[in-house]
Design an enzyme around this catalytic site. Structure first.
Site, short mmCIF file in Angstrom:
data_model
loop_
_atom_site.label_atom_id
_atom_site.label_comp_id
_atom_site.label_asym_id
_atom_site.label_seq_id
_atom_site.Cartn_x
_atom_site.Cartn_y
_atom_site.Cartn_z
N GLU A 58 38.16 73.33 118.78
CA GLU A 58 37.48 72.30 118.00
C GLU A 58 37.90 72.35 116.54
O GLU A 58 38.01 73.43 115.94
CB GLU A 58 35.97 72.52 118.11
CG GLU A 58 35.20 71.25 118.37
CD GLU A 58 35.62 70.56 119.66
OE1 GLU A 58 36.47 69.65 119.61
OE2 GLU A 58 35.10 70.94 120.72
N ASP A 205 42.26 63.23 120.79
CA ASP A 205 41.52 62.28 121.62
C ASP A 205 42.45 61.23 122.23
O ASP A 205 42.35 60.89 123.40
CB ASP A 205 40.46 61.57 120.78
CG ASP A 205 39.58 62.54 120.02
OD1 ASP A 205 39.66 63.75 120.32
OD2 ASP A 205 38.83 62.10 119.15
#
Ligand code: NG1
Ligand code: MG
Length: 492
Positions: A58, A205
């Protein structure tokens, strides 16, 4: 390990498998009917792109490090046809997302000060023309487009509803203009395009939305963007749970996400300067990854060396602007001069200062966990040990996000605690954080009782107060297998 061959985008036209997928066909037919009502004609084609869940890694994609997401079944579908002389962008959910019109000039700016949902379409549209320009070819003259969107990825939940609409829109615009780049090219330009909306995100993404495949997670790496299959151990199920706290990155005044991007950049610049780079060269450093060779030379290779460097070269606590400018020898206004406005704003106005040491420690340790996760997932000799090893890495990731990166929130921490108490082998926030979803690793046979415990111990007050309805729970708490990436579709 098989590496993604990055097939021609043309080849993905049939991947969605309309035959044998009546629910999907039905959805396209519904969208087509609404399209006809709106525009008086059938769409020429559809494009779909899924959301994703990041299993680990992350806030490191924008630092150039590999991440480990998988595509979800939840997706956004865009129906499109050429017609009229404007870009008319409608949504199946017209009440929530009213029709927005733009001119067809690809050079028009996206108004980031007034966020409207269709800005994501406009960003993708601009991205297609940027891509064509970068190829040196004469882009086709703009024409009017009629568009209808239907998305089922929860918004602002860390599951990349934004990449789903950007990637499906870009594919639709390209396909209707007869342009067919490779998946790698699409992943690359859609990442840049999404930044028009004002978040200086990394490319995870869009890459997984375009390159996802059923049955496998992907190790996505950057520069150039590429994806390798990661086979998850048998018996591992990933359960997604939405905290129902909204994370609106591009609408929050403090622009926390961009602030993190700035903090990482400042940490990297200061490390470079302390290791002897002249001020101008240090100020030109953009990511923590770029300073790795210099760090390894002085502090030794591997994570240990990097953490020692962070410890010795960066100070605890907040750096104020003066301190950074004195250490670096370059004013911040100069450092961010050529940057897109969101970064420039954050870099100059972050009055409370910047936390550099903790942010850098998170990035280096999280990047390391991604490779450990892949190794543990694919180590066939680990047997019963595989799942606990993956779980421990996920737990460590959450702790680092919460304490070092400060991108969690009370609701996410509570949800992770409830999930662990309910038997999750590992649990963590996923996506940007500050709200949105968690992902938990659960043994296949335990999924039913696990979900029941979450309902009882996290969702019951939210159900009672009407924050979520029984009918809506399927989108809030669900298990998802790794699913297919984007595709261009036609109803046969
Ligand atoms: P979400 O929260 O799904 O929007 C964001 C970034 C990613 C990545 C993650 C944190 C965007 C579009 N995407 O994801 O690139 O940096 O946060 O790992 O902002
Ligand atoms: Mg997003």
């Amino acid at each position: 390990m098989a590496s993604d061959p990055v097939p021609e985008y043309k080849e993905i036209e049939s991947v969605y498998g309309l035959e044998g997928a009546p629910a999907a066909t039905h959805r396209l037919q519904r969208l087509a009917a609404a399209f006809r009502k709106q525009f008086g004609a059938d769409p020429e084609l559809f494009a779909r792109a899924p959301g994703r869940v990041n299993l680990i890694g992350e806030h490191i994609d924008y630092e150039g490090y590999g991440v480990l997401p998988m595509a979800l079944r939840l997706d956004t579908v865009v129906a499109i046809r050429r017609g009229g002389d404007r870009l008319v962008v409608a949504n199946l959910d017209a009440e929530k997302f009213p029709v927005v019109e733009y001119g067809t000039d690809p050079a028009q700016a996206v108004d980031t000060a007034h966020h409207v949902w269709a800005n994501y379409f406009l960003a993708a549209y601009k991205g297609v023309y940027d891509f064509l320009a970068s190829k040196g070819a004469d882009p086709p003259a703009p024409v009017g487009l009629q568009v209808m969107v239907h998305g089922v990825v929860p918004l602002a939940g860390g599951l990349s509803s934004s990449a789903a609409i950007v990637c499906s829109s870009a594919l639709a615009v390209m396909a209707v203009r007869g342009v067919h780049p490779t998946k790698g090219e699409v992943a690359d330009f859609t990442c840049k395009a999404e930044r028009y909306v004002g978040v200086t995100s990394g490319g995870m993404d869009q890459a997984i939305s375009v390159m996802g495949q059923p049955g496998v997670a992907k190790l996505v790496e950057f520069n150039p963007v590429r994806a390798e299959d990661v086979h998850l151990p048998p018996g591992a199920t990933f359960v997604i749970a939405n905290s129902l706290t909204v994370s609106k990155k591009q609408e929050t005044a403090d622009r926390r996400y961009n602030l993190r991007v700035v903090e990482c950049r400042l940490a990297a610049a200061l490390i470079a300067r302390k290791l002897g780079a002249p001020p101008a060269a240090a100020a030109a450093v953009r990511t923590l990854r770029e300073v790795e060779p210099a760090v390894a030379e002085k502090f030794g290779p591997g994570l240990k060396g990097k953490l020692r460097a962070v410890d010795e070269l960066l100070e605890r606590g907040n750096y104020l602007q003066d301190k950074i400018e004195a250490d670096l020898g370059v004013p911040l206004s100069e450092l961010f001069a050529g940057e897109p406005s969101p970064l420039r704003v954050v870099g100059v106005v972050a009055g409370e200062g910047f936390k550099l040491r903790d942010r850098a420690a998170h990035v280096y340790s999280e990047a390391d966990r991604v490779y450990k996760f892949r190794a543990a997932a694919e180590d066939e000799s680990s047997g019963a040990e595989a799942l606990p090893r993956l779980g421990a890495l996920m737990d460590a990731s959450h702790a680092s996000c919460a304490r070092l990166y400060e991108c969690s929130c009370p609701e996410l921490d509570t949800l992770v605690g409830v999930a662990k108490a309910a038997g999750a082998i590992g649990s963590r926030l996923t996506g940007a954080g500050w709200g949105g979803c968690t992902v938990s690793l659960v043994r296949h046979g335990d999924v039913g009782p696990f979900m029941a415990a979450l309902r009882e111990n996290y969702y019951s007050p939210l159900l009672a107060s009407g924050r979520v309805t029984e009918g809506g729970m399927g989108e809030v708490l669900f298990a998802s297998p790794p699913s297919s990436g984007a595709a261009v579709l036609r109803i046969k």
